[in-house]
Design an enzyme around this catalytic site. Sequence first.
Site, PDB file in Angstrom:
ATOM      1  N   TYR A 116      -3.460  -5.039   6.739  1.00 57.80           N
ATOM      2  CA  TYR A 116      -3.017  -5.196   5.356  1.00 57.80           C
ATOM      3  C   TYR A 116      -2.103  -6.413   5.286  1.00 57.80           C
ATOM      4  O   TYR A 116      -1.198  -6.567   6.100  1.00 57.80           O
ATOM      5  CB  TYR A 116      -2.277  -3.940   4.895  1.00 57.80           C
ATOM      6  CG  TYR A 116      -1.647  -4.088   3.514  1.00 57.80           C
ATOM      7  CD1 TYR A 116      -2.389  -3.857   2.368  1.00 57.80           C
ATOM      8  CD2 TYR A 116      -0.314  -4.481   3.374  1.00 57.80           C
ATOM      9  CE1 TYR A 116      -1.819  -4.003   1.103  1.00 57.80           C
ATOM     10  CE2 TYR A 116       0.261  -4.620   2.125  1.00 57.80           C
ATOM     11  CZ  TYR A 116      -0.494  -4.389   0.993  1.00 57.80           C
ATOM     12  OH  TYR A 116       0.068  -4.549  -0.254  1.00 57.80           O
ATOM     13  N   HIS A 117      -2.308  -7.271   4.279  1.00 54.87           N
ATOM     14  CA  HIS A 117      -1.573  -8.529   4.164  1.00 54.87           C
ATOM     15  C   HIS A 117      -0.373  -8.365   3.240  1.00 54.87           C
ATOM     16  O   HIS A 117      -0.512  -8.110   2.050  1.00 54.87           O
ATOM     17  CB  HIS A 117      -2.494  -9.620   3.612  1.00 54.87           C
ATOM     18  CG  HIS A 117      -2.077 -11.021   3.955  1.00 54.87           C
ATOM     19  ND1 HIS A 117      -0.818 -11.503   3.686  1.00 54.87           N
ATOM     20  CD2 HIS A 117      -2.754 -12.037   4.548  1.00 54.87           C
ATOM     21  CE1 HIS A 117      -0.730 -12.764   4.090  1.00 54.87           C
ATOM     22  NE2 HIS A 117      -1.887 -13.106   4.631  1.00 54.87           N
ATOM     23  N   GLY A 118       0.828  -8.523   3.778  1.00 59.37           N
ATOM     24  CA  GLY A 118       2.031  -8.473   2.958  1.00 59.37           C
ATOM     25  C   GLY A 118       2.258  -9.786   2.239  1.00 59.37           C
ATOM     26  O   GLY A 118       1.514 -10.756   2.423  1.00 59.37           O
ATOM     27  N   SER A 183      -7.398 -10.435   7.770  1.00 61.82           N
ATOM     28  CA  SER A 183      -7.006  -9.637   6.611  1.00 61.82           C
ATOM     29  C   SER A 183      -8.022  -9.901   5.507  1.00 61.82           C
ATOM     30  O   SER A 183      -8.044 -10.997   4.934  1.00 61.82           O
ATOM     31  CB  SER A 183      -5.605 -10.021   6.114  1.00 61.82           C
ATOM     32  OG  SER A 183      -5.337  -9.376   4.889  1.00 61.82           O
ATOM     33  N   GLU A 189      -4.373 -10.760  -1.671  1.00 58.72           N
ATOM     34  CA  GLU A 189      -3.637  -9.524  -1.444  1.00 58.72           C
ATOM     35  C   GLU A 189      -2.155  -9.807  -1.254  1.00 58.72           C
ATOM     36  O   GLU A 189      -1.299  -9.039  -1.713  1.00 58.72           O
ATOM     37  CB  GLU A 189      -4.194  -8.811  -0.209  1.00 58.72           C
ATOM     38  CG  GLU A 189      -3.652  -7.415   0.012  1.00 58.72           C
ATOM     39  CD  GLU A 189      -4.441  -6.683   1.082  1.00 58.72           C
ATOM     40  OE1 GLU A 189      -5.279  -5.827   0.733  1.00 58.72           O
ATOM     41  OE2 GLU A 189      -4.229  -6.987   2.283  1.00 58.72           O
TER      42      GLU A 189
END
Length: 322
Positions: A116-118, A183, A189
């Site tokens: 998951y890409h912050g 990702s 994202e």
Amino acid sequence: MSSEFLKDFSRIIENIIVDYIDVDFTLWLSWLLMPLLVTFILPVVILLLLYITAAIFYIYKLHRSRLREAYGKDWKNAARSVGAAMWDAHGYIYYGYEVVGLENIPMDEPVLFIYYHGAVPIDLYYFIAKIVLLNSKVIHSVVDKFLLKVPGFAIICDVMKLIPGTIKTCSAILQDGNMLAISPGGVYEAQFGNSYYQLQWKKRMGFAKVALDAKVKIVPIFTKNLREAFRTVSWGRRMWLRIYAATRFPFAPIYGGFPVKLKTFVGEPIPYDSNLTPELLTAKVAKALEDLIAQHQQIPGSITRALLERIYDPSSTKDHHS
């Protein structure tokens, strides 16, 4: 006499204003603006670390002959070790960073990590550093093309194996026995995700085609409180969406750098299955990543709660015994 008295009195008042009221106003103004300064200046610290990393890599590149004699290795390996040690120390001190589930990584074979890409993929930096230090392996990573154009970042991309990969090049990297991180949500994202941690993949399934072509396992990873460390501003979303659609450049402002508790969870490997189509594999991986998020992240994320977890994390015992 009255005129001189008035002058003296006005001078006294002026001195009081200059010596006291201006100071109090300055203190009040600094107190008022401190949250704004902290939230938007702290991300600069990460940028500074990246440039320090670049400087280290340039030092090793320019003096590789002498350093190779000292280390007995290729200069890139030596530089990576030093850079990884710096990032690992920063992650431990500033975020209390740790990884749960390292035993799920098949270290002796190629593997594709899906994460998951912050707003800032700070967790990936720490995760890569951890793997470099533990196993002397570098995880190749797919990044957006704009990163290659940032001044000073070219050498980081070269040494740390960051590429704007295609399906063909990514598959070749895995077939050569390397680890690769992708990702699917990417910059989109990062820019438009929020503290509810929904995946923003927009029907992208290139990673699934890569995994099927290279016949490798997929390992999902997720970092708890990632959106509480850095966030993108919530105002002007439509405007930032239009700008991103036109330029493919991440213009939405980022704030944060909050020293929250960061913990990366490594999920169970998803084995290669020739019977799966890219669509089915994409859905399977998305479900695995969503399960990791649901299991370990309280929704919506809270900066205050994430900060308190630096002191006491009620899930810590469960995580280490799961």
